[in-house]
Design an enzyme around this catalytic site. Structure first.
Site, PDB file in Angstrom:
ATOM      1  N   ASP A  59     -11.420  60.523 -41.169  1.00  9.94           N
ATOM      2  CA  ASP A  59     -10.203  60.092 -41.868  1.00  9.94           C
ATOM      3  C   ASP A  59      -8.999  60.986 -41.588  1.00  9.94           C
ATOM      4  O   ASP A  59      -7.984  60.886 -42.286  1.00  9.94           O
ATOM      5  CB  ASP A  59     -10.478  60.058 -43.381  1.00  9.94           C
ATOM      6  N   GLU A  64      -1.234  61.950 -44.966  1.00 10.87           N
ATOM      7  CA  GLU A  64      -0.519  61.898 -46.252  1.00 10.87           C
ATOM      8  C   GLU A  64      -1.332  62.523 -47.384  1.00 10.87           C
ATOM      9  O   GLU A  64      -0.774  63.133 -48.303  1.00 10.87           O
ATOM     10  CB  GLU A  64      -0.219  60.437 -46.626  1.00 10.87           C
ATOM     11  N   ASP A  65      -2.652  62.353 -47.305  1.00  7.38           N
ATOM     12  CA  ASP A  65      -3.494  62.799 -48.417  1.00  7.38           C
ATOM     13  C   ASP A  65      -3.647  64.315 -48.489  1.00  7.38           C
ATOM     14  O   ASP A  65      -4.138  64.835 -49.485  1.00  7.38           O
ATOM     15  CB  ASP A  65      -4.877  62.138 -48.313  1.00  7.38           C
ATOM     16  N   ARG A  84     -13.423  64.943 -46.708  1.00  6.91           N
ATOM     17  CA  ARG A  84     -12.047  65.130 -46.235  1.00  6.91           C
ATOM     18  C   ARG A  84     -11.490  66.533 -46.512  1.00  6.91           C
ATOM     19  O   ARG A  84     -10.370  66.833 -46.118  1.00  6.91           O
ATOM     20  CB  ARG A  84     -11.145  64.050 -46.849  1.00  6.91           C
ATOM     21  N   ARG A 129      -9.694  59.624 -56.811  1.00  3.10           N
ATOM     22  CA  ARG A 129      -9.551  60.794 -55.943  1.00  3.10           C
ATOM     23  C   ARG A 129      -8.818  61.964 -56.596  1.00  3.10           C
ATOM     24  O   ARG A 129      -9.004  63.116 -56.190  1.00  3.10           O
ATOM     25  CB  ARG A 129      -8.794  60.400 -54.664  1.00  3.10           C
ATOM     26  N   HIS A 159      -5.424  54.540 -54.209  1.00  2.00           N
ATOM     27  CA  HIS A 159      -4.393  55.521 -54.586  1.00  2.00           C
ATOM     28  C   HIS A 159      -3.231  54.837 -55.300  1.00  2.00           C
ATOM     29  O   HIS A 159      -3.030  53.629 -55.158  1.00  2.00           O
ATOM     30  CB  HIS A 159      -3.813  56.175 -53.318  1.00  2.00           C
ATOM     31  N   CYS A 246       0.109  56.351 -45.272  1.00  3.79           N
ATOM     32  CA  CYS A 246      -0.979  57.333 -45.155  1.00  3.79           C
ATOM     33  C   CYS A 246      -0.941  58.147 -43.870  1.00  3.79           C
ATOM     34  O   CYS A 246      -1.506  59.236 -43.824  1.00  3.79           O
ATOM     35  CB  CYS A 246      -2.339  56.641 -45.152  1.00  3.79           C
TER      36      CYS A 246
HETATM   37  C1  CIR Z   1     -10.116  57.408 -47.433  1.00  4.38           C
HETATM   38  O1  CIR Z   1     -10.867  56.694 -48.087  1.00  4.38           O
HETATM   39  O2  CIR Z   1      -9.825  58.539 -47.784  1.00  4.38           O
HETATM   40  C2  CIR Z   1      -9.565  56.858 -46.132  1.00  4.38           C
HETATM   41  N1  CIR Z   1     -10.526  55.984 -45.550  1.00  4.38           N
HETATM   42  C3  CIR Z   1      -8.268  56.132 -46.367  1.00  4.38           C
HETATM   43  C4  CIR Z   1      -7.180  57.012 -46.873  1.00  4.38           C
HETATM   44  C5  CIR Z   1      -5.888  56.295 -47.022  1.00  4.38           C
HETATM   45  N2  CIR Z   1      -4.874  57.170 -47.453  1.00  4.38           N
HETATM   46  C6  CIR Z   1      -3.851  56.817 -48.191  1.00  4.38           C
HETATM   47  O3  CIR Z   1      -3.765  55.691 -48.628  1.00  4.38           O
HETATM   48  N3  CIR Z   1      -2.967  57.750 -48.500  1.00  4.38           N
END
Ligand code: CIR
Length: 253
Positions: A59, A64-65, A84, A129, A159, A246
């Site tokens: 991922d 962004e995360d 992650r 999360r 999110h 993201c």
């Molecule tokens: C996750 O589940 O963490 C990733 N497959 C997708 C993350 C998407 N991120 C976001 O919307 N900020």
């Protein structure tokens, strides 16, 4: 503006999925889609900084995360998904060039996808999360600089920014099935087209809104509201439960 991005991982097919059923991801196509995404960021005037690829972190394209960059500091996230957590180290090293970094510590978890900034207000999704300890740490780091943190329950999506994004200074794009709109009573709200639940995720840059091509009817609503939209095919990114916000962290260097 500076846009931090990271290439698609070769392992993307093993991504985390929560609300989306697994379907085969064409990684080569994801790479092409990401290259076009980065080209659009450049065409809109962003100076793009590309992090090294992390091929073993499925991922890792979803930068962004990993961080919330405010004008004064960068808050380095502690992703809610265990798989992650290793993504943040390289992001912190890179962001340290522009901001003092403050880290979310255990037991806090925070995904950048849960933080929607509108002016000095930080709306933070209480999601699967991001937990209360993570939000409290963000608040402690940001409030000395005059930011107000507002906790926002979200449900049935990953999110907060799956459910709501800001498409213009006074305008939100919202899926009211996933978040209540009354947190933003003073703002104009555009509802997504009901048959396009993932279409609330949009990325505004310099007066233009980047939006997924899968949200065609929502795009029409944005355009009817007077907004200028660049539509991008991000089908493979959507299969990984990602969207257009993201894949970058955008900030004033
Ligand atoms: C996750 O589940 O963490 C990733 N497959 C997708 C993350 C998407 N991120 C976001 O919307 N900020």
């Amino acid at each position: 503006m500076l846009a931090l991005v990271r290439p698609v991982s070769e392992a993307m097919a093993r991504c985390e999925l929560t609300h989306v059923a697994r379907s085969p991801i064409d990684v080569a196509r994801a790479v092409e889609q990401h290259v076009r995404y980065v080209a659009v960021l450049r065409s809109l005037g962003c100076n793009v900084v590309e992090l090294d690829a992390e091929p073993d972190r499925p991922d890792s394209v979803f930068v962004e995360d990993t961080a919330v960059v405010l004008d004064e500091i960068a808050v380095i996230a502690r992703p809610g998904a265990l798989s992650r957590r290793g993504e943040v180290a390289s992001v912190a090293r890179t962001l340290a060039e522009w901001r003092r970094c403050v880290h979310i510590e255990p037991p806090g978890t925070l995904d950048g996808g849960d933080v929607l900034r509108i002016g000095r207000d930080l709306y933070v999704g209480c999601s699967g999360r991001t937990n209360h300890a993570g939000i409290a740490q963000l608040e402690a780091a940001a409030s000395p600089f005059g930011y107000r943190v507002v906790r926002v329950p979200v449900h049935d999506c990953l999110h907060l920014k799956s459910a709501v994004t800001c498409v213009a200074p006074d305008t939100l794009l919202v899926n009211v099935q996933w978040v209540q709109r009354d947190h933003w009573s003073a703002m104009r709200v555009i509802d997504i087209a009901p048959d396009e639940p993932a279409a609330a995720n949009a990325l505004p840059i310099g007066g233009v809104v980047i939006h997924a091509a899968s949200g065609r009817r929502t795009r029409e609503r944005l355009e009817s509201a007077g907004l200028s939209v660049v539509s991008l095919d991000v089908s493979e990114i959507e299969k990984a439960e990602g969207g257009v916000t993201c894949c970058s962290v955008i900030f004033q260097p």
